[in-house]
Motif scaffolding. Structure first.
Motif, PDB file in Angstrom:
ATOM      1  N   PHE A  29       9.726   9.374  -2.658  1.00 29.19           N
ATOM      2  CA  PHE A  29       9.971   9.883  -4.005  1.00 29.19           C
ATOM      3  C   PHE A  29      10.685  11.228  -3.954  1.00 29.19           C
ATOM      4  O   PHE A  29      11.749  11.416  -4.564  1.00 29.19           O
ATOM      5  N   HIS A  30      10.122  12.192  -3.230  1.00 30.65           N
ATOM      6  CA  HIS A  30      10.722  13.517  -3.173  1.00 30.65           C
ATOM      7  C   HIS A  30      12.055  13.493  -2.416  1.00 30.65           C
ATOM      8  O   HIS A  30      12.985  14.232  -2.774  1.00 30.65           O
ATOM      9  N   ALA A  31      12.159  12.661  -1.396  1.00 26.65           N
ATOM     10  CA  ALA A  31      13.419  12.588  -0.645  1.00 26.65           C
ATOM     11  C   ALA A  31      14.555  12.073  -1.513  1.00 26.65           C
ATOM     12  O   ALA A  31      15.711  12.468  -1.333  1.00 26.65           O
ATOM     13  N   SER A  32      14.247  11.196  -2.459  1.00 27.71           N
ATOM     14  CA  SER A  32      15.297  10.627  -3.315  1.00 27.71           C
ATOM     15  C   SER A  32      15.781  11.603  -4.372  1.00 27.71           C
ATOM     16  O   SER A  32      16.906  11.481  -4.873  1.00 27.71           O
ATOM     17  N   GLY A  37      20.873  12.910  -8.727  1.00 27.67           N
ATOM     18  CA  GLY A  37      21.755  13.468  -9.736  1.00 27.67           C
ATOM     19  C   GLY A  37      21.095  14.399 -10.716  1.00 27.67           C
ATOM     20  O   GLY A  37      21.767  14.978 -11.577  1.00 27.67           O
ATOM     21  N   GLY A  38      19.789  14.572 -10.621  1.00 27.44           N
ATOM     22  CA  GLY A  38      19.083  15.473 -11.528  1.00 27.44           C
ATOM     23  C   GLY A  38      18.905  16.846 -10.917  1.00 27.44           C
ATOM     24  O   GLY A  38      19.472  17.172  -9.869  1.00 27.44           O
ATOM     25  N   HIS A  39      18.089  17.666 -11.580  1.00 22.92           N
ATOM     26  CA  HIS A  39      17.839  19.027 -11.095  1.00 22.92           C
ATOM     27  C   HIS A  39      16.554  19.024 -10.275  1.00 22.92           C
ATOM     28  O   HIS A  39      15.488  18.661 -10.756  1.00 22.92           O
ATOM     29  N   VAL A  42      16.541  20.799  -4.078  1.00 18.66           N
ATOM     30  CA  VAL A  42      17.768  20.610  -3.304  1.00 18.66           C
ATOM     31  C   VAL A  42      18.602  19.556  -4.020  1.00 18.66           C
ATOM     32  O   VAL A  42      18.072  18.518  -4.419  1.00 18.66           O
ATOM     33  N   MET A  43      19.898  19.805  -4.164  1.00 20.41           N
ATOM     34  CA  MET A  43      20.754  18.889  -4.926  1.00 20.41           C
ATOM     35  C   MET A  43      22.049  18.626  -4.161  1.00 20.41           C
ATOM     36  O   MET A  43      22.746  19.559  -3.773  1.00 20.41           O
ATOM     37  N   SER A  44      22.338  17.342  -3.970  1.00 14.39           N
ATOM     38  CA  SER A  44      23.554  16.962  -3.258  1.00 14.39           C
ATOM     39  C   SER A  44      24.801  17.119  -4.118  1.00 14.39           C
ATOM     40  O   SER A  44      25.913  17.154  -3.593  1.00 14.39           O
ATOM     41  N   GLY A  45      24.626  17.202  -5.425  1.00 13.57           N
ATOM     42  CA  GLY A  45      25.759  17.317  -6.322  1.00 13.57           C
ATOM     43  C   GLY A  45      26.336  15.984  -6.748  1.00 13.57           C
ATOM     44  O   GLY A  45      27.275  15.933  -7.543  1.00 13.57           O
ATOM     45  N   ASP A 122      17.994  25.313  -5.535  1.00 14.53           N
ATOM     46  CA  ASP A 122      17.570  26.100  -6.684  1.00 14.53           C
ATOM     47  C   ASP A 122      16.647  27.200  -6.161  1.00 14.53           C
ATOM     48  O   ASP A 122      15.454  26.974  -5.957  1.00 14.53           O
ATOM     49  N   ARG A 123      17.208  28.367  -5.934  1.00 15.93           N
ATOM     50  CA  ARG A 123      16.415  29.454  -5.356  1.00 15.93           C
ATOM     51  C   ARG A 123      15.378  29.983  -6.322  1.00 15.93           C
ATOM     52  O   ARG A 123      14.374  30.576  -5.903  1.00 15.93           O
ATOM     53  N   ALA A 124      15.578  29.765  -7.595  1.00 17.10           N
ATOM     54  CA  ALA A 124      14.569  30.185  -8.568  1.00 17.10           C
ATOM     55  C   ALA A 124      13.264  29.422  -8.372  1.00 17.10           C
ATOM     56  O   ALA A 124      12.178  29.934  -8.654  1.00 17.10           O
ATOM     57  N   ALA A 125      13.388  28.184  -7.854  1.00 12.36           N
ATOM     58  CA  ALA A 125      12.194  27.376  -7.627  1.00 12.36           C
ATOM     59  C   ALA A 125      11.344  27.919  -6.497  1.00 12.36           C
ATOM     60  O   ALA A 125      10.178  27.527  -6.350  1.00 12.36           O
TER      61      ALA A 125
END
Length: 374
Positions: A29-32, A37-39, A42-45, A122-125
């Motif tokens: 779940f977390h790896a996906s 495509g969401g926020h 870590v985001m692949s863009g 997301d460094r704020a996270a």
């Protein structure tokens, strides 16, 4: 035939296996999320069409099933202990891993995020004090509520139990009403940095309560123990509609999505438990190893997922290859860590909240009690 009550002393191997499975499914779940495509942290863009299906599918039944099983075992233990003894045990079992996670695991994850390229994280996270440990204070609050109302709970076996689909529709209506109430109130329900999450508490309270009723109602136990193809079919159809409406942000779309989500959550949880009850009837060493390690794996997997996702995205690996590599690494590393931690009563106590059977509280296992007695 009269429905059979759940035995008082039986080891529920299928429930242990289901609880471990629900926790371990947190890895895929977390790896996906990094490729959906969401926020996220870590985001692949990009949005992978296959991996983007995993979050709505697994979020549908994974945590509802976990809280349902937690309610069952909570009621079972309360039948054997005083409320004070049980709450003290819950505080140790859940509170110690929570404290260790907040003090060690979450800061480690924050360090990984702060060291990563700014464009993919997301460094704020990194300032989130709980991260994936959010369920522990919620479960502690549910346990406190159960202890408070326990003297007033009668025997559920004397009352008629609703059918699974009816119960699922009730959950669907409850989730829709909860969503409307939250938007009308327009109040931040995540208080004290997430340690008092009223939204999560309200969302999972019905599943926890169903788990308690499952322990105390022979009729409900009998219905959850039987595989029903109609319930399974309704759950799968509702899940498909839930996935289809996942990105629909219109009012009607959100309302329908919540209804299908609530219905499929309970129907699929019941189906999974009924299937496992048939498949996992006896003690299995391999399953027991996973059950034993599942809590440690869940606590440790999240920073591993974050770190591996950063590496895979930086290396421009294909999304599916990255997801598979992350899943394997996020299982293997925490599992190996757990096998090592089993040699340290102190470490196992801090991460699992389980008092060691061996004598001594040092970093290494001392002599076993039986050896000392001899």
């Amino acid at each position: 035939m009269q429905p059979a009550s759940p035995p008082l002393t039986q080891r529920f191997h299928h429930l242990d296996a289901a609880r471990a499975a629900f926790m371990l499914l947190g890895i895929p779940f977390h790896a996906s999320l990094a490729f959906a495509g969401g926020h996220w942290l870590v985001m692949s863009g990009t949005r992978d069409p296959v991996l983007s299906l995993i979050p709505p599918i697994l979020s549908d039944f994974r945590m509802p099933g976990f809280f349902l099983i937690a309610g069952f075992f909570a009621a079972m233990l309360l039948e054997r202990r005083t409320r004070g003894e049980w709450l003290a045990g819950r505080a140790e079992r859940l509170g110690l891993p929570l404290a260790f996670g907040v003090a060690v695991i979450v800061p480690l994850q924050a360090a990984i995020l702060n060291a990563a390229p700014a464009g993919i994280v997301d460094r704020a996270a990194a300032g989130d004090a709980l991260s994936h440990l959010w369920f522990l204070p919620t479960l502690l609050l549910l346990c406190c509520l159960l202890a408070a109302v326990w003297p007033f709970l009668g025997r559920f076996g004397s009352h008629p139990a609703p059918r699974i689909v009816t119960l699922g529709l009730a959950i669907a209506g409850y989730e829709l009403a909860l969503f409307v109430a939250e938007h009308v109130l327009a109040f931040n329900l995540r208080l004290a940095g997430g340690f008092l999450d009223l939204d999560a508490l309200a969302k999972f309270l019905p599943f926890f309560a169903i788990g308690v009723a499952l322990r105390r109602s022979p009729i409900l136990w009998d219905r959850f123990a039987r595989f029903d193809p109609v319930v399974a079919g309704i759950g799968l159809v509702a899940l498909a509609l839930h996935v289809w409406l996942w990105d629909d942000q219109s009012r009607i779309g959100i309302a329908c999505d919540l209804i299908f989500d609530g219905l499929s959550s309970l129907c699929l949880t019941q189906t999974i438990l009924a299937v496992l009850m048939r498949l996992v009837r006896e003690r299995s060493e391999s399953i027991n190893r996973l059950v034993d390690a599942s809590f440690t794996i869940y606590l440790l997997h999240h920073p591993v997922v974050v770190g591996l996702a950063i590496l895979c995205i930086s290396a421009a690996l294909p999304p599916l290859v990255s997801w598979l590599a992350i899943c394997l690494g996020a299982f293997a590393v925490p599992y190996a860590a757990h096998r090592l931690l089993r040699h340290s009563p102190l470490a196992l106590w801090l991460l699992n909240g389980v008092r060691p059977k061996e004598q001594g509280w040092g970093l290494l296992v001392g002599r076993r009690a039986t050896d000392a007695a001899a």
